[in-house]
Design a protein around this motif. Structure first.
Motif, PDB file in Angstrom:
ATOM      1  N   ALA A  92     -46.013 -42.827 -17.612  1.00 25.79           N
ATOM      2  CA  ALA A  92     -46.716 -42.998 -18.886  1.00 25.79           C
ATOM      3  C   ALA A  92     -47.974 -43.850 -18.939  1.00 25.79           C
ATOM      4  CB  ALA A  92     -45.870 -43.446 -19.947  1.00 25.79           C
ATOM      5  N   ASN A  93     -48.676 -43.967 -19.657  1.00 34.59           N
ATOM      6  CA  ASN A  93     -49.887 -44.702 -19.836  1.00 34.59           C
ATOM      7  C   ASN A  93     -50.775 -44.534 -18.654  1.00 34.59           C
ATOM      8  OD1 ASN A  93     -48.775 -45.806 -22.211  1.00 34.59           O
ATOM      9  ND2 ASN A  93     -47.316 -47.329 -21.050  1.00 34.59           N
ATOM     10  N   LEU A  94     -50.925 -43.568 -18.012  1.00 40.69           N
ATOM     11  CA  LEU A  94     -51.636 -42.952 -16.957  1.00 40.69           C
ATOM     12  C   LEU A  94     -53.198 -43.692 -17.282  1.00 40.69           C
ATOM     13  CD1 LEU A  94     -51.007 -41.831 -14.349  1.00 40.69           C
ATOM     14  CD2 LEU A  94     -52.007 -39.698 -15.278  1.00 40.69           C
ATOM     15  N   ASN A  95     -53.671 -44.147 -16.179  1.00 42.81           N
ATOM     16  CA  ASN A  95     -55.052 -44.773 -16.172  1.00 42.81           C
ATOM     17  C   ASN A  95     -55.454 -44.781 -14.585  1.00 42.81           C
ATOM     18  OD1 ASN A  95     -57.517 -45.741 -17.218  1.00 42.81           O
ATOM     19  ND2 ASN A  95     -56.599 -47.267 -18.329  1.00 42.81           N
ATOM     20  N   TRP A  96     -56.964 -44.949 -14.548  1.00 45.37           N
ATOM     21  CA  TRP A  96     -57.451 -45.302 -13.054  1.00 45.37           C
ATOM     22  C   TRP A  96     -56.962 -46.384 -12.563  1.00 45.37           C
ATOM     23  CZ3 TRP A  96     -59.077 -40.754 -11.767  1.00 45.37           C
ATOM     24  CH2 TRP A  96     -59.711 -39.775 -12.685  1.00 45.37           C
ATOM     25  N   ALA A  97     -56.450 -46.339 -11.261  1.00 44.46           N
ATOM     26  CA  ALA A  97     -56.391 -47.569 -10.537  1.00 44.46           C
ATOM     27  C   ALA A  97     -57.337 -48.728 -10.663  1.00 44.46           C
ATOM     28  CB  ALA A  97     -55.990 -47.270  -8.870  1.00 44.46           C
ATOM     29  N   ASP A  98     -57.123 -49.962 -10.439  1.00 46.06           N
ATOM     30  CA  ASP A  98     -58.026 -50.885 -10.428  1.00 46.06           C
ATOM     31  C   ASP A  98     -59.165 -50.919  -9.404  1.00 46.06           C
ATOM     32  OD1 ASP A  98     -56.394 -52.059 -12.450  1.00 46.06           O
ATOM     33  OD2 ASP A  98     -55.337 -53.460 -10.925  1.00 46.06           O
ATOM     34  N   ASP A  99     -59.010 -50.524  -8.438  1.00 42.29           N
ATOM     35  CA  ASP A  99     -60.129 -50.421  -7.433  1.00 42.29           C
ATOM     36  C   ASP A  99     -60.788 -48.801  -7.283  1.00 42.29           C
ATOM     37  OD1 ASP A  99     -60.045 -52.872  -6.608  1.00 42.29           O
ATOM     38  OD2 ASP A  99     -58.303 -52.583  -5.178  1.00 42.29           O
ATOM     39  N   PHE A 100     -60.306 -48.011  -8.193  1.00 39.58           N
ATOM     40  CA  PHE A 100     -60.949 -46.896  -8.285  1.00 39.58           C
ATOM     41  C   PHE A 100     -62.063 -46.614  -9.459  1.00 39.58           C
ATOM     42  CE2 PHE A 100     -60.987 -42.090  -9.249  1.00 39.58           C
ATOM     43  CZ  PHE A 100     -61.073 -41.517  -8.069  1.00 39.58           C
ATOM     44  N   ASP A 101     -63.292 -46.032  -8.904  1.00 39.15           N
ATOM     45  CA  ASP A 101     -64.176 -46.058  -9.815  1.00 39.15           C
ATOM     46  C   ASP A 101     -64.295 -44.491 -10.651  1.00 39.15           C
ATOM     47  OD1 ASP A 101     -66.707 -45.704 -11.143  1.00 39.15           O
ATOM     48  OD2 ASP A 101     -67.893 -45.405  -9.497  1.00 39.15           O
ATOM     49  N   GLY A 102     -63.408 -44.474 -11.745  1.00 36.28           N
ATOM     50  CA  GLY A 102     -62.956 -43.279 -12.491  1.00 36.28           C
ATOM     51  C   GLY A 102     -64.179 -42.712 -13.219  1.00 36.28           C
ATOM     52  N   ALA A 103     -65.142 -43.413 -13.506  1.00 33.67           N
ATOM     53  CA  ALA A 103     -66.505 -43.177 -14.160  1.00 33.67           C
ATOM     54  C   ALA A 103     -67.310 -42.382 -13.222  1.00 33.67           C
ATOM     55  CB  ALA A 103     -67.139 -44.103 -14.694  1.00 33.67           C
ATOM     56  N   GLY A 104     -67.299 -42.781 -12.009  1.00 30.45           N
ATOM     57  CA  GLY A 104     -68.002 -42.058 -10.931  1.00 30.45           C
ATOM     58  C   GLY A 104     -67.315 -40.967 -10.458  1.00 30.45           C
ATOM     59  N   PHE A 105     -65.936 -40.979 -10.427  1.00 32.00           N
ATOM     60  CA  PHE A 105     -65.321 -39.522 -10.156  1.00 32.00           C
ATOM     61  C   PHE A 105     -65.508 -38.733 -11.071  1.00 32.00           C
ATOM     62  CE2 PHE A 105     -61.555 -37.177 -10.695  1.00 32.00           C
ATOM     63  CZ  PHE A 105     -61.406 -36.521  -9.255  1.00 32.00           C
ATOM     64  N   ALA A 144     -61.769 -35.116 -18.644  1.00 38.52           N
ATOM     65  CA  ALA A 144     -62.053 -36.094 -19.564  1.00 38.52           C
ATOM     66  C   ALA A 144     -61.686 -37.469 -19.385  1.00 38.52           C
ATOM     67  CB  ALA A 144     -61.376 -35.620 -20.974  1.00 38.52           C
ATOM     68  N   ASP A 145     -60.486 -37.577 -18.644  1.00 38.55           N
ATOM     69  CA  ASP A 145     -60.044 -38.975 -18.394  1.00 38.55           C
ATOM     70  C   ASP A 145     -58.824 -38.688 -17.347  1.00 38.55           C
ATOM     71  OD1 ASP A 145     -57.706 -37.848 -19.736  1.00 38.55           O
ATOM     72  OD2 ASP A 145     -58.021 -39.212 -21.443  1.00 38.55           O
ATOM     73  N   ALA A 146     -58.419 -40.067 -16.984  1.00 37.55           N
ATOM     74  CA  ALA A 146     -57.319 -40.015 -15.803  1.00 37.55           C
ATOM     75  C   ALA A 146     -56.032 -39.131 -16.238  1.00 37.55           C
ATOM     76  CB  ALA A 146     -56.965 -41.454 -15.632  1.00 37.55           C
ATOM     77  N   SER A 147     -55.558 -39.141 -17.329  1.00 42.82           N
ATOM     78  CA  SER A 147     -54.731 -38.226 -17.661  1.00 42.82           C
ATOM     79  C   SER A 147     -54.912 -36.800 -17.498  1.00 42.82           C
ATOM     80  CB  SER A 147     -54.181 -38.556 -19.087  1.00 42.82           C
ATOM     81  OG  SER A 147     -53.016 -37.960 -19.554  1.00 42.82           O
ATOM     82  N   SER A 148     -55.887 -36.448 -18.147  1.00 45.64           N
ATOM     83  CA  SER A 148     -56.409 -35.085 -18.083  1.00 45.64           C
ATOM     84  C   SER A 148     -56.642 -34.520 -16.545  1.00 45.64           C
ATOM     85  CB  SER A 148     -57.902 -35.025 -18.564  1.00 45.64           C
ATOM     86  OG  SER A 148     -57.947 -35.053 -19.977  1.00 45.64           O
TER      87      SER A 148
END
Length: 109
Positions: A70-83, A99-103
């Motif tokens: 639950a509460n899924l998000n990008w890891a600290d060292d991962f550039d989610g916006a770039g991905f 749309a986001d990490a969870s999607s």
């Protein structure tokens, strides 16, 4: 639920290996602390070492076969916006799937 967690982890590792070939180094730190080495056997045996990157982080809720992330998000060292900027073109994701990490995690599973 344990089966789904195993499928999710397998899919996440597959995605990590896919992007390590192309452009994962732009999303994560250059020298990860973890790697996976696969040693083949037989006449044409070769060893392959893959870098391992943490893509997602979250909280495990429940236990045993009822455990879910639950509460899924990008890891600290991962550039989610770039991905997310590159994912639709590289993976064929729709805007809703990227749309986001969870999607993205839902799409991988």
């Amino acid at each position: 639920m344990k089966k789904n967690l195993k499928r999710f982890v397998g899919a996440a590792l597959t995605a990590a290996m896919l992007f390590s070939v192309s452009s994962i180094s732009t999303f994560a730190e250059d020298d990860p602390a973890y790697s996976i080495t696969i040693n083949e056997t037989g006449a044409q045996a070769t060893a392959h070492t893959y870098k391992a990157y943490q893509i997602f982080k979250g909280d495990v809720q429940g236990t045993g076969s009822n455990a879910v992330l639950a509460n899924l998000n990008w890891a600290d060292d991962f550039d989610g916006a770039g991905f997310l900027a590159d994912a639709p073109a590289k993976l064929g994701l729709t805007a809703a799937q990227a749309a986001d990490a969870s999607s993205v995690a839902k799409w991988l599973s």
